[in-house]
Scaffold this active site. Structure first.
Site, short mmCIF file in Angstrom:
data_model
loop_
_atom_site.label_atom_id
_atom_site.label_comp_id
_atom_site.label_asym_id
_atom_site.label_seq_id
_atom_site.Cartn_x
_atom_site.Cartn_y
_atom_site.Cartn_z
N HIS A 1 39.90 43.35 36.67
CA HIS A 1 39.85 42.40 37.78
C HIS A 1 38.83 41.30 37.50
CE1 HIS A 1 42.24 45.28 40.13
NE2 HIS A 1 42.39 44.32 41.03
N GLU A 2 37.69 41.69 36.96
CA GLU A 2 36.66 40.70 36.65
C GLU A 2 37.13 39.74 35.55
OE1 GLU A 2 33.03 38.75 37.07
OE2 GLU A 2 33.92 40.33 38.32
#
Length: 503
Positions: A430-431
């Site tokens: 996600h990052e």
């Protein structure tokens, strides 16, 4: 409930009400006449027998009428014959209350009823309310959508990212080559594992380098990083599954004697484009392609993508641009901005889910005749945060269970650390998908995903303790109402601050 005029026998309406009534009349009259003959011949001894016979006939008639009423579908106040005479009436002597019943919306009966009408009413109200808000917004602010939302001349500068997307096909070919060499005994098992690690790591780092080096648009960077993460997950599944099949095929005590290890470029190519992240040599297939169905789904995809773009440009962008940094201003002001942003953000999130998980993945599955189309479950009924993460994104969930969670358990890692490791992998990706295109590494997305870990255990405890939908409400509040809008504000202001410092 209806009752027979002459005899008082309870007779509900049926589809053939007149015929049933005549039959009951004949049965009633025959019973009365037979009772009369019996009373004439033996008036003293057979009175009880005649009464019993009369009760038996009445009971049988009532049971038959009740059975036909069940088939007919319910009670009626009146039913008229073809000539217009009223043959059934609702007599005051008939009991109106015969058994215990629950109200349709009571807790014991609410899930036994169909609520399609209420759902339709909610949809109508939702459309009406939001249509008024859209008209009010257009009257107050005008048309805010820019023509360069979909395409502009600056998008031509993103050609390095486009070329990087095309070059990602090299990595599956490299993984296939490694498996082919292992099959032909050209390299050993440890060497194959090392080569697979190098291939998968290079597949991630190469697009990250290209994205950071090129001055590309945010949407182009997000698209490239999403594709990079998908290819990485597929490559890991291909290497892990091939290793497991090879181990089972070479083991002396085979669980399945029919297991054999082979390398097929066709199966790998199908897997790389199929709507799944878990590799297997063959998949369940659908019989044909429904071209009309595909056309309808494509039309829906265009409509809902346009709706998503409209909400982003007309509502979300103005709110974000007119806000302050949520961590550097007034607390009440930050809460007001987040709550104002939460409703359009929720609409965009739902449109994204519908467009990707329902429309796009089903279109892709239909074109590839991919049979297993369980891309999501009824996550809206999840009673805890853990249930939600197991239900809303089935391709990723199956990959996590197959290649992270159970492998951790097999090497004696306890259950709780295994769950944390699975969330850690999800948080890293996600990052990457957000921080790399923004060129910001403040770990907001990472912390947002890792914050779900304590929520999993909290909502599991609440669900076991109270047995309610508390976990579902907590997730909706923490993620859709506060979490995503807050992350959006944080990334936007950090991005604006970075651009200001650079200029």
């Amino acid at each position: 409930m209806a009752i027979l005029d002459s005899g008082g026998v309870a007779v509900p309406p049926t589809e053939n009400g007149v015929a049933d009534l005549d039959r009951l009349h004949r049965r009633k009259s025959s019973s009365d006449s037979s009772n009369g003959l019996l009373s004439d011949t033996s008036p003293s001894d057979d009175v009880g027998a005649a009464a019993a016979e009369r009760d038996r006939v009445d009971s049988a008639a009532e049971e038959e009428a009740q059975g036909t009423a069940n088939l007919a579908g319910g009670d009626a106040e009146t039913r008229e014959s073809a000539g217009g005479d009223v043959r059934f009436t609702y007599r005051p002597s008939v009991p109106a209350h015969r058994r215990t019943r629950e109200s349709p919306l009571s807790s014991d009966a609410i899930f036994k009823q169909s609520h399609a009408g209420l759902f339709n009413l909610c949809v109508v109200v939702l459309v009406a309310v939001n249509s008024r808000l859209i008209i009010e917004n257009l009257m107050k602010y005008g048309w805010l959508i820019r023509t360069d939302f979909w395409f502009s001349s600056t998008s031509l500068r993103d050609w390095p990212l486009f070329m990087c997307c095309l070059s990602l096909s090299v990595f599956p070919l490299a993984a296939f080559t490694v498996e082919k060499m292992v099959l032909q005994k050209f390299i050993s098992e440890p060497v194959a594992i090392i080569l697979h690690v190098i291939i998968t790591m290079t597949e991630v780092l190469y697009p990250v380098y290209v994205t950071l080096r090129c001055d590309s648009a945010f949407l182009s960077g997000v698209t490239l990083m999403l594709l990079t993460c998908i290819v990485w997950l597929k490559l890991v599944s291909y290497a892990h599954t091939s290793y497991d099949i090879r181990t089972l095929a070479n083991s002396a005590d085979k669980v399945d004697p029919e297991i054999s290890y082979y390398v097929s470029l066709k199966s790998l190519a199908y897997f790389m484009v199929a709507p799944t992240l878990c590799y297997q040599p063959s998949y369940p297939r659908s019989p044909c392609i429904r071209k009309g169905w595909v056309a309808r789904q494509l039309a829906k995809l265009v409509i809902f993508t346009g709706l998503m773009g409209f909400i982003i440009e007309q509502y979300i962008n103005p709110i974000v641009r007119n806000s302050k940094h949520p961590l550097k201003g007034d607390l009440l002001y930050a809460i007001e901005r987040v709550l104002k942003l939460s409703v359009p953000n929720l609409y965009v999130w739902l449109c994204m889910f519908y467009c990707f998980f329902h429309l796009w993945l089903n279109i892709l599955a239909e074109l590839l005749c991919f049979g297993d189309r369980e891309f999501y479950k009824d996550w809206w009924n999840a009673k805890s945060v853990g249930d939600y993460w197991r239900m809303w994104n089935m391709p990723v969930h199956k990959w996590m269970v197959r290649h992270v969670y159970f492998p951790c358990l097999r090497i004696k890692i306890p259950k709780v650390p295994a769950i944390i490791i699975a969330f850690l992998v999800s948080a890293v990706f996600h990052e990457l998908c957000i921080a790399v295109p923004c060129r910001l590494f403040n770990l907001w997305a990472f912390m947002g995903i890792m914050f779900q870990v304590p929520l999993v255990f909290i909502t599991n405890f609440l669900q076991e303790r109270f047995g309610s939908m508390v976990g579902n409400m907590i997730f909706g509040s923490a993620s859709c109402i506060f979490g995503q809008p807050m992350c959006g504000l944080l990334y936007y202001h950090d991005l604006m601050n970075r651009k200001g410092s650079m200029s």
